[in-house]
Scaffold this motif. Structure first.
Motif, PDB file in Angstrom:
ATOM      1  N   MET A  52      84.387 -15.571  68.163  1.00  0.00           N
ATOM      2  CA  MET A  52      84.529 -14.220  67.639  1.00  0.00           C
ATOM      3  C   MET A  52      83.862 -14.179  66.265  1.00  0.00           C
ATOM      4  SD  MET A  52      87.975 -11.881  67.260  1.00  0.00           S
ATOM      5  CE  MET A  52      89.001 -13.262  66.895  1.00  0.00           C
ATOM      6  N   PRO A  53      82.774 -13.434  66.113  1.00  0.00           N
ATOM      7  CA  PRO A  53      82.041 -13.452  64.842  1.00  0.00           C
ATOM      8  C   PRO A  53      82.542 -12.429  63.825  1.00  0.00           C
ATOM      9  CG  PRO A  53      80.788 -12.229  66.435  1.00  0.00           C
ATOM     10  CD  PRO A  53      82.031 -12.722  67.135  1.00  0.00           C
ATOM     11  N   TYR A  54      83.843 -12.201  63.782  1.00  0.00           N
ATOM     12  CA  TYR A  54      84.362 -11.302  62.753  1.00  0.00           C
ATOM     13  C   TYR A  54      85.784 -11.687  62.382  1.00  0.00           C
ATOM     14  CZ  TYR A  54      86.870  -8.734  66.441  1.00  0.00           C
ATOM     15  OH  TYR A  54      87.702  -8.388  67.470  1.00  0.00           O
ATOM     16  N   LYS A  55      86.172 -11.252  61.194  1.00  0.00           N
ATOM     17  CA  LYS A  55      87.527 -11.457  60.692  1.00  0.00           C
ATOM     18  C   LYS A  55      88.103 -10.088  60.375  1.00  0.00           C
ATOM     19  CE  LYS A  55      90.095 -13.335  56.839  1.00  0.00           C
ATOM     20  NZ  LYS A  55      90.011 -13.758  55.464  1.00  0.00           N
ATOM     21  N   THR A  56      89.338  -9.864  60.767  1.00  0.00           N
ATOM     22  CA  THR A  56      90.015  -8.588  60.548  1.00  0.00           C
ATOM     23  C   THR A  56      91.053  -8.735  59.454  1.00  0.00           C
ATOM     24  OG1 THR A  56      89.754  -8.029  62.890  1.00  0.00           O
ATOM     25  CG2 THR A  56      91.404  -6.789  61.640  1.00  0.00           C
ATOM     26  N   THR A  57      91.044  -7.809  58.505  1.00  0.00           N
ATOM     27  CA  THR A  57      92.073  -7.759  57.471  1.00  0.00           C
ATOM     28  C   THR A  57      92.653  -6.349  57.467  1.00  0.00           C
ATOM     29  OG1 THR A  57      90.855  -9.359  56.122  1.00  0.00           O
ATOM     30  CG2 THR A  57      92.572  -8.068  55.016  1.00  0.00           C
ATOM     31  N   TRP A  58      93.926  -6.243  57.777  1.00  0.00           N
ATOM     32  CA  TRP A  58      94.614  -4.952  57.721  1.00  0.00           C
ATOM     33  C   TRP A  58      95.151  -4.729  56.314  1.00  0.00           C
ATOM     34  CZ3 TRP A  58      94.850  -1.049  61.130  1.00  0.00           C
ATOM     35  CH2 TRP A  58      94.473  -1.311  62.443  1.00  0.00           C
TER      36      TRP A  58
END
Length: 134
Positions: A1-7
Motif C-alpha cells: 500500500m503506497p500511502y499512509k492515512t492520518t485522521w
C-alpha cells in the motif's frame, strides 16, 4: 500500500509514495467513505510529494471524479488540497480538478507545492461566520 492515512478531528491526510495507481486511489477513497469519521470531515490533504509516477488514464480520472461528485452530495463542504512538485503528478491532479468542476462538485480544490500552506488552507474552516483553525 503506497500511502499512509492520518485522521484528524475534521479531516484526513494521505501521504502517497512511489508509483500510485488508480486502484490505490480508489482504495484510499473507499477507506475514507467507509469510516464514520468521514461524516464530519471538512478537508482532505493529499501529500504527493514523494510520488514518483501515477498510473491514471483519462477513464480512471473521470471515474474517480464521478465517484467523488456523488459523495459531494453528502460531504458538500469538503476542501481538498493537493501537494505535488512533480509535473506529471500535478497534471493528473489538475485534470481531476477540472473534471470535478465540470461535474459541478461542491468541493473546493487547491493545489500546492509545499505541505505547510496546504494544511493551513485546508484547516481554515468557516464556522458561523467566523474563521478558525482546527
Amino acid at each position: 500500500m503506497p500511502y499512509k492515512t492520518t485522521w484528524e478531528p475534521l479531516g484526513i491526510i494521505w501521504k502517497f509514495y512511489g508509483d500510485v495507481t488508480a486502484e490505490e486511489i480508489e482504495e484510499a477513497n473507499i477507506e475514507f467513505y467507509k469510516d464514520e469519521r468521514s461524516d464530519e470531515a471538512r478537508y482532505q490533504v493529499i501529500d504527493a510529494l514523494e510520488v514518483t509516477d501515477v498510473e491514471w488514464n483519462d477513464v480512471d480520472i473521470k471515474e474517480i471524479a464521478a465517484q467523488d461528485k456523488g459523495a459531494s452530495f453528502l460531504l458538500h463542504k469538503l476542501k481538498v488540497a493537493y501537494v505535488s512538485k512533480d509535473e506529471k503528478v500535478t497534471a493528473v491532479l489538475k485534470k481531476y480538478i477540472e473534471i470535478s468542476r465540470i461535474l459541478n462538485s461542491s468541493w473546493k480544490f487547491k493545489g500546492f507545492d509545499e505541505l505547510a500552506p496546504a494544511l493551513k488552507w485546508a484547516k481554515k474552516i468557516k464556522s458561523k461566520g467566523k474563521n478558525k483553525l482546527s
